[in-house]
Design a protein around this motif. Structure first.
Motif, short mmCIF file in Angstrom:
data_model
loop_
_atom_site.label_atom_id
_atom_site.label_comp_id
_atom_site.label_asym_id
_atom_site.label_seq_id
_atom_site.Cartn_x
_atom_site.Cartn_y
_atom_site.Cartn_z
N GLN A 1 1.13 5.11 3.14
CA GLN A 1 2.31 5.86 2.80
C GLN A 1 3.27 5.15 1.89
N LEU A 2 3.81 5.22 0.84
CA LEU A 2 4.42 4.42 0.03
C LEU A 2 5.77 4.30 0.61
N GLN A 3 6.38 3.14 0.55
CA GLN A 3 7.62 2.77 0.98
C GLN A 3 8.30 1.74 0.11
N LEU A 4 9.53 1.89 -0.05
CA LEU A 4 10.42 1.21 -0.73
C LEU A 4 11.64 0.55 0.30
N VAL A 5 11.75 -0.87 0.29
CA VAL A 5 12.73 -1.27 1.07
C VAL A 5 13.48 -2.34 0.13
N GLU A 6 14.75 -2.10 0.14
CA GLU A 6 15.57 -2.88 -0.42
C GLU A 6 16.68 -4.06 0.33
N SER A 7 16.84 -4.99 -0.40
CA SER A 7 17.41 -5.98 0.59
C SER A 7 18.47 -6.91 -0.27
N GLY A 8 19.11 -7.75 0.16
CA GLY A 8 20.11 -8.70 -0.58
C GLY A 8 21.46 -8.33 -0.91
N GLY A 9 21.85 -7.04 -0.37
CA GLY A 9 23.28 -6.62 -0.56
C GLY A 9 24.18 -7.46 0.52
N GLY A 10 25.22 -7.21 0.21
CA GLY A 10 26.31 -7.87 0.85
C GLY A 10 27.87 -7.95 0.43
N LEU A 11 28.74 -8.70 1.09
CA LEU A 11 30.05 -8.68 0.69
C LEU A 11 30.21 -9.99 -0.33
N VAL A 12 30.99 -9.81 -1.74
CA VAL A 12 30.84 -10.84 -2.41
C VAL A 12 32.08 -10.91 -2.95
#
Length: 124
Positions: A1-12
């Motif tokens: 099953q294809l999965q895309l996972v984003e990361s790295g966001g935040g408050l800047v």
């Protein structure tokens, strides 16, 4: 099953930088494009950049050229979006998406799979 996972966001703070990551799994073809999209509060989701898995060709929305850089690490099945000189108007949920096509496109309808998104907030 294809999965895309984003990361790295935040408050800047304004003027700062972030690097967003999009890790793809469950897919073995080389003929696809990864796009980065964002949805700011009260606005439609818009495409900001895309990159071809096969040849690494890139494409950017005009308004982000010079501040956004998309790149890929095929060995890690990961695509990155480096955002420099962040502005309050960059505040949005950022999504990566996978499109089963060759070429470049920032049209949402061209993409077949989507990640869950990562929040980027630019504020002092």
């Amino acid at each position: 099953q294809l999965q895309l996972v984003e990361s790295g966001g935040g408050l800047v703070q304004p003027g700062g930088s972030l690097r967003l990551s999009c890790a793809a799994s469950g897919f073995t073809s080389d003929n696809y494009v990864i796009g980065w999209f964002r949805r700011a509060p009260g606005k439609e989701r818009e495409g900001v950049s895309c990159i071809s898995r096969s040849d690494g060709s890139t494409y950017y929305k005009d308004s982000v050229k010079g501040r956004f850089t998309i790149s890929r690490d095929n060995a890690k099945n990961t695509v990155y979006l480096q955002i420099n000189n962040l502005k309050p108007e960059d505040t949005a949920v950022y999504y990566c998406a996978l499109g089963l096509f060759v070429g470049s496109s920032l049209a949402r309808t061209d993409y077949d799979y989507w990640g869950q998104g990562t929040q980027v907030t630019v504020s002092s």
